[in-house]
Design a protein around this motif. Structure first.
Motif, PDB file in Angstrom:
ATOM      1  N   LYS A 152       1.894 -23.971   1.498  1.00  0.00           N
ATOM      2  CA  LYS A 152       2.567 -24.629   2.621  1.00  0.00           C
ATOM      3  C   LYS A 152       1.788 -25.851   3.084  1.00  0.00           C
ATOM      4  O   LYS A 152       2.381 -26.849   3.513  1.00  0.00           O
ATOM      5  CB  LYS A 152       2.745 -23.634   3.767  1.00  0.00           C
ATOM      6  N   SER A 153       0.465 -25.801   2.984  1.00  0.00           N
ATOM      7  CA  SER A 153      -0.351 -26.923   3.441  1.00  0.00           C
ATOM      8  C   SER A 153      -0.122 -28.177   2.602  1.00  0.00           C
ATOM      9  O   SER A 153      -0.262 -29.298   3.096  1.00  0.00           O
ATOM     10  CB  SER A 153      -1.838 -26.542   3.417  1.00  0.00           C
ATOM     11  N   LEU A 154       0.246 -27.991   1.317  1.00  0.00           N
ATOM     12  CA  LEU A 154       0.502 -29.135   0.441  1.00  0.00           C
ATOM     13  C   LEU A 154       1.958 -29.599   0.506  1.00  0.00           C
ATOM     14  O   LEU A 154       2.324 -30.603  -0.113  1.00  0.00           O
ATOM     15  CB  LEU A 154       0.149 -28.775  -1.012  1.00  0.00           C
ATOM     16  N   GLY A 155       2.771 -28.867   1.232  1.00  0.00           N
ATOM     17  CA  GLY A 155       4.170 -29.233   1.356  1.00  0.00           C
ATOM     18  C   GLY A 155       4.986 -28.996   0.101  1.00  0.00           C
ATOM     19  O   GLY A 155       6.073 -29.561  -0.057  1.00  0.00           O
ATOM     20  N   ASN A 156       4.466 -28.156  -0.802  1.00  0.00           N
ATOM     21  CA  ASN A 156       5.193 -27.880  -2.050  1.00  0.00           C
ATOM     22  C   ASN A 156       5.544 -26.403  -2.170  1.00  0.00           C
ATOM     23  O   ASN A 156       5.630 -25.862  -3.263  1.00  0.00           O
ATOM     24  CB  ASN A 156       4.372 -28.330  -3.257  1.00  0.00           C
ATOM     25  N   PHE A 157       5.743 -25.768  -1.038  1.00  0.00           N
ATOM     26  CA  PHE A 157       6.080 -24.338  -0.996  1.00  0.00           C
ATOM     27  C   PHE A 157       7.595 -24.196  -0.932  1.00  0.00           C
ATOM     28  O   PHE A 157       8.239 -24.748  -0.035  1.00  0.00           O
ATOM     29  CB  PHE A 157       5.425 -23.688   0.224  1.00  0.00           C
ATOM     30  N   PHE A 158       8.167 -23.483  -1.902  1.00  0.00           N
ATOM     31  CA  PHE A 158       9.613 -23.306  -1.950  1.00  0.00           C
ATOM     32  C   PHE A 158       9.961 -21.827  -2.074  1.00  0.00           C
ATOM     33  O   PHE A 158       9.369 -21.114  -2.889  1.00  0.00           O
ATOM     34  CB  PHE A 158      10.219 -24.028  -3.159  1.00  0.00           C
ATOM     35  N   THR A 159      10.928 -21.402  -1.280  1.00  0.00           N
ATOM     36  CA  THR A 159      11.536 -20.104  -1.551  1.00  0.00           C
ATOM     37  C   THR A 159      12.632 -20.317  -2.596  1.00  0.00           C
ATOM     38  O   THR A 159      13.092 -21.441  -2.836  1.00  0.00           O
ATOM     39  CB  THR A 159      12.144 -19.487  -0.285  1.00  0.00           C
ATOM     40  N   VAL A 160      13.054 -19.237  -3.207  1.00  0.00           N
ATOM     41  CA  VAL A 160      14.176 -19.326  -4.144  1.00  0.00           C
ATOM     42  C   VAL A 160      15.403 -19.860  -3.421  1.00  0.00           C
ATOM     43  O   VAL A 160      16.144 -20.712  -3.936  1.00  0.00           O
ATOM     44  CB  VAL A 160      14.459 -17.945  -4.768  1.00  0.00           C
ATOM     45  N   ARG A 161      15.607 -19.407  -2.182  1.00  0.00           N
ATOM     46  CA  ARG A 161      16.762 -19.860  -1.415  1.00  0.00           C
ATOM     47  C   ARG A 161      16.696 -21.359  -1.135  1.00  0.00           C
ATOM     48  O   ARG A 161      17.707 -22.055  -1.160  1.00  0.00           O
ATOM     49  CB  ARG A 161      16.849 -19.055  -0.111  1.00  0.00           C
ATOM     50  N   ASP A 162      15.493 -21.873  -0.881  1.00  0.00           N
ATOM     51  CA  ASP A 162      15.332 -23.320  -0.675  1.00  0.00           C
ATOM     52  C   ASP A 162      15.889 -24.088  -1.863  1.00  0.00           C
ATOM     53  O   ASP A 162      16.656 -25.051  -1.703  1.00  0.00           O
ATOM     54  CB  ASP A 162      13.849 -23.686  -0.505  1.00  0.00           C
ATOM     55  N   LEU A 163      15.489 -23.681  -3.067  1.00  0.00           N
ATOM     56  CA  LEU A 163      15.924 -24.396  -4.269  1.00  0.00           C
ATOM     57  C   LEU A 163      17.425 -24.245  -4.497  1.00  0.00           C
ATOM     58  O   LEU A 163      18.105 -25.208  -4.890  1.00  0.00           O
ATOM     59  CB  LEU A 163      15.152 -23.903  -5.485  1.00  0.00           C
ATOM     60  N   LEU A 164      17.947 -23.053  -4.256  1.00  0.00           N
ATOM     61  CA  LEU A 164      19.382 -22.848  -4.417  1.00  0.00           C
ATOM     62  C   LEU A 164      20.167 -23.733  -3.455  1.00  0.00           C
ATOM     63  O   LEU A 164      21.178 -24.345  -3.830  1.00  0.00           O
ATOM     64  CB  LEU A 164      19.741 -21.379  -4.191  1.00  0.00           C
ATOM     65  N   GLU A 165      19.688 -23.848  -2.216  1.00  0.00           N
ATOM     66  CA  GLU A 165      20.384 -24.661  -1.224  1.00  0.00           C
ATOM     67  C   GLU A 165      20.202 -26.153  -1.484  1.00  0.00           C
ATOM     68  O   GLU A 165      21.006 -26.962  -1.014  1.00  0.00           O
ATOM     69  CB  GLU A 165      19.910 -24.288   0.178  1.00  0.00           C
ATOM     70  N   GLN A 166      19.159 -26.517  -2.218  1.00  0.00           N
ATOM     71  CA  GLN A 166      18.971 -27.909  -2.608  1.00  0.00           C
ATOM     72  C   GLN A 166      19.869 -28.294  -3.782  1.00  0.00           C
ATOM     73  O   GLN A 166      19.909 -29.452  -4.189  1.00  0.00           O
ATOM     74  CB  GLN A 166      17.508 -28.166  -2.985  1.00  0.00           C
ATOM     75  N   GLY A 167      20.574 -27.317  -4.334  1.00  0.00           N
ATOM     76  CA  GLY A 167      21.508 -27.582  -5.411  1.00  0.00           C
ATOM     77  C   GLY A 167      21.038 -27.201  -6.793  1.00  0.00           C
ATOM     78  O   GLY A 167      21.746 -27.450  -7.776  1.00  0.00           O
ATOM     79  N   TYR A 168      19.861 -26.593  -6.892  1.00  0.00           N
ATOM     80  CA  TYR A 168      19.399 -26.143  -8.208  1.00  0.00           C
ATOM     81  C   TYR A 168      20.118 -24.841  -8.567  1.00  0.00           C
ATOM     82  O   TYR A 168      19.976 -23.840  -7.858  1.00  0.00           O
ATOM     83  CB  TYR A 168      17.889 -25.898  -8.211  1.00  0.00           C
ATOM     84  N   PRO A 169      20.886 -24.809  -9.633  1.00  0.00           N
ATOM     85  CA  PRO A 169      21.547 -23.557 -10.026  1.00  0.00           C
ATOM     86  C   PRO A 169      20.512 -22.489 -10.387  1.00  0.00           C
ATOM     87  O   PRO A 169      19.446 -22.790 -10.941  1.00  0.00           O
ATOM     88  CB  PRO A 169      22.371 -23.960 -11.257  1.00  0.00           C
ATOM     89  N   GLY A 170      20.844 -21.235 -10.092  1.00  0.00           N
ATOM     90  CA  GLY A 170      19.931 -20.147 -10.423  1.00  0.00           C
ATOM     91  C   GLY A 170      19.619 -20.083 -11.901  1.00  0.00           C
ATOM     92  O   GLY A 170      18.499 -19.757 -12.310  1.00  0.00           O
ATOM     93  N   GLU A 171      20.601 -20.413 -12.735  1.00  0.00           N
ATOM     94  CA  GLU A 171      20.392 -20.388 -14.173  1.00  0.00           C
ATOM     95  C   GLU A 171      19.366 -21.435 -14.599  1.00  0.00           C
ATOM     96  O   GLU A 171      18.574 -21.209 -15.518  1.00  0.00           O
ATOM     97  CB  GLU A 171      21.712 -20.623 -14.900  1.00  0.00           C
ATOM     98  N   VAL A 172      19.366 -22.578 -13.923  1.00  0.00           N
ATOM     99  CA  VAL A 172      18.378 -23.628 -14.210  1.00  0.00           C
ATOM    100  C   VAL A 172      16.981 -23.152 -13.837  1.00  0.00           C
ATOM    101  O   VAL A 172      16.007 -23.351 -14.570  1.00  0.00           O
ATOM    102  CB  VAL A 172      18.740 -24.926 -13.460  1.00  0.00           C
ATOM    103  N   ILE A 173      16.857 -22.507 -12.676  1.00  0.00           N
ATOM    104  CA  ILE A 173      15.559 -21.966 -12.255  1.00  0.00           C
ATOM    105  C   ILE A 173      15.066 -20.950 -13.281  1.00  0.00           C
ATOM    106  O   ILE A 173      13.895 -20.956 -13.661  1.00  0.00           O
ATOM    107  CB  ILE A 173      15.676 -21.319 -10.856  1.00  0.00           C
ATOM    108  N   ARG A 174      15.955 -20.105 -13.744  1.00  0.00           N
ATOM    109  CA  ARG A 174      15.584 -19.095 -14.747  1.00  0.00           C
ATOM    110  C   ARG A 174      15.115 -19.765 -16.038  1.00  0.00           C
ATOM    111  O   ARG A 174      14.093 -19.371 -16.614  1.00  0.00           O
ATOM    112  CB  ARG A 174      16.776 -18.181 -15.023  1.00  0.00           C
TER     113      ARG A 174
END
Length: 457
Positions: A273-295
């Motif tokens: 979190k201190s580096l500002g690069n902390f993401f939850t899975v939900r963060d990425l999904l809501e940013q438009g990254y498909p779950g299949e792409v994350i996988r």
């Protein structure tokens, strides 16, 4: 039958996988503590060992594999959140489990055979503690029950360190009721404002490590095939599990094969979190990254190596998956290719398996690509909605074409300010433009926003 080889962390060698009972292959993976959203690092063991689950089901049969992944729903972090919010603990844990299921479903992870909650196994934990005390491997002190580390000569074998070295090089909790600094808590007292259960040692709650030993024993027996989790759990959690389980059930050996996935980075740096690069899975999904792409990105690196999540990798993964989905449209999947199965059977070489998928695609083996990708949890119909709805409509395509023409005109006129404004506008809207000898090509990135293009004309 396909032979599987796995790198066993405990022996530090790659071994032939020989299940105790081929008719009931058993695997336990440490699950989440349910107080908040799962972050991207939490998703790695889920995706990795879901793929192993799929491989085991393929080789031994779906009805002959038992997969257990637990929920830790009694923990100080959960207590703290309840105190901060004023909400009942059960409401928090139920909500968080629901989030977890939704997020992991989005990544294409199959549900395990069993998903035990720690609070449903308190009686089994108390019974195991009593057994350890009776066998001389644990002791009660001031409302606590502690495991006597010195009573288990093999302690440290998994992590490759001696007890004395661990004491010298690690921070350990020093308490007056401990016989040895390395002794760890199996049970601890609870105050009135914390959850607690009656026990022979007073009202209390379990220590973290005893949970998995009690649940795995109840659901899988004293000896089972595979125990897996993140490398951060190797010590002390898995080391302690081995000690208390082997001492409670002498001669069982507990788990025969230990697998650990390495940690995750973001753009080459440790996620924090201190580096500002902390993401939850939900963060990425809501940013438009498909779950299949994350996988896909997660599986592109071997589980034993650190995995680096980057926007460039995600963009490339989306383009690959979109191309493959177009290729297999309307095709009935065949059985998985032998080369893909062989890659996965070689210590879960997912990167090698993906390379084989590329080969199948290049050779035009559409049915083989579809069937083989499914073994990795990819290209399945349930994950494909993003590819069907992500394409632009005619109006958007026309607008992008006009803007590309305007950019070309600005370049010819040497109006670099205008050309740069259009370039930056494309990037802000999520349009990826690539200049080629044949002209400009474009694709839409996750999170594409057509409204950001409209002010550029």
């Amino acid at each position: 039958m396909t032979g599987i080889r796995l790198f066993n962390t405990r022996t530090r060698t790659k071994e032939d996988f020989v299940p105790i009972d081929p008719a009931n292959v058993r695997m336990y993976v440490c699950g989440p503590t349910v107080y908040d959203r799962a972050h991207l690092g939490n998703a790695r063991p889920v995706v990795v060992f879901d793929t192993l689950f799929r491989l085991l089901r393929h080789v031994f049969g779906a009805d002959h594999v038992t997969y257990v992944r637990n929920f830790t729903d009694v923990d100080d972090k959960i207590n703290d959140k309840a105190a901060q919010t004023g909400r009942p603990i059960r409401d928090i844990t139920d909500e968080t489990i629901g989030w977890y299921h939704a997020d992991m479903d989005a990544l294409g992870a199959l549900r395990p055979t069993h998903e035990p909650r720690a609070t449903d196994y308190i009686a089994q934990m108390i019974a195991m503690n009593e057994t350890l005390i009776q066998r001389g491997h644990a002791y009660a002190a001031e409302g606590h029950v502690l495991f006597d580390v010195r009573s288990f000569p093999d302690y440290g074998r998994l992590s490759g360190r001696s007890v004395d070295d661990m004491i010298a090089g690690a921070r350990v909790e020093v308490a007056p009721f401990k016989r040895d600094p390395m002794d760890f808590v199996l049970w601890k007292p609870s105050s009135d404002d914390h959850p607690g259960w009656d026990s022979p040692w007073g009202k209390g709650r379990p220590g973290w490590h005893i949970e998995c030993s009690a649940m795995s024993f109840d659901l899988l027996g004293p000896a089972f095939d595979i125990h897996a989790g993140g490398i951060d759990l190797q010590f002390p959690h898995h080391e302690n599990e081995i000690a208390q389980s082997c001492c409670a059930h002498p001669g069982s050996g507990f788990a025969r094969y230990w697998l650990h996935n390495e940690m995750l980075q973001v753009e080459g740096k440790k996620m924090s979190k201190s580096l500002g690069n902390f993401f939850t899975v939900r963060d990425l999904l809501e940013q438009g990254y498909p779950g299949e792409v994350i996988r896909f990105v997660q599986l592109s690196t071997h589980y034993s190596r650190p995995m680096d999540w980057t926007a460039a990798k995600a963009e490339q993964a989306e383009a690959t998956l979109r191309k493959w989905r177009d290729l297999i449209a309307g095709v009935e999947p065949s059985v998985p290719s032998a080369s893909v199965v062989a890659a996965l059977a070689d210590d879960l070489n997912t990167a090698g398996a993906i390379a084989e998928l590329h080969r199948l695609a290049s050779e035009g083996d559409r049915a083989g690509l579809a069937g083989s990708a499914a073994l990795l949890g990819l290209l399945e119909p349930s994950l494909g909605a993003w590819a069907e709805i992500a394409g632009p409509d005619a109006a958007v395509s026309d607008l992008i074409a006009q803007l590309l023409a305007a950019r070309a005109e600005a370049r010819v006129a040497k109006d670099f300010a205008r050309a740069d404004k259009l370039r930056d506008g494309f990037a802000a809207a999520g349009v990826v433009v690539k200049d080629t000898a044949a002209g400009a090509e474009w694709t839409l990135a996750p999170g594409f926003d057509a409204d950001k293009l409209k002010g550029l004309l």
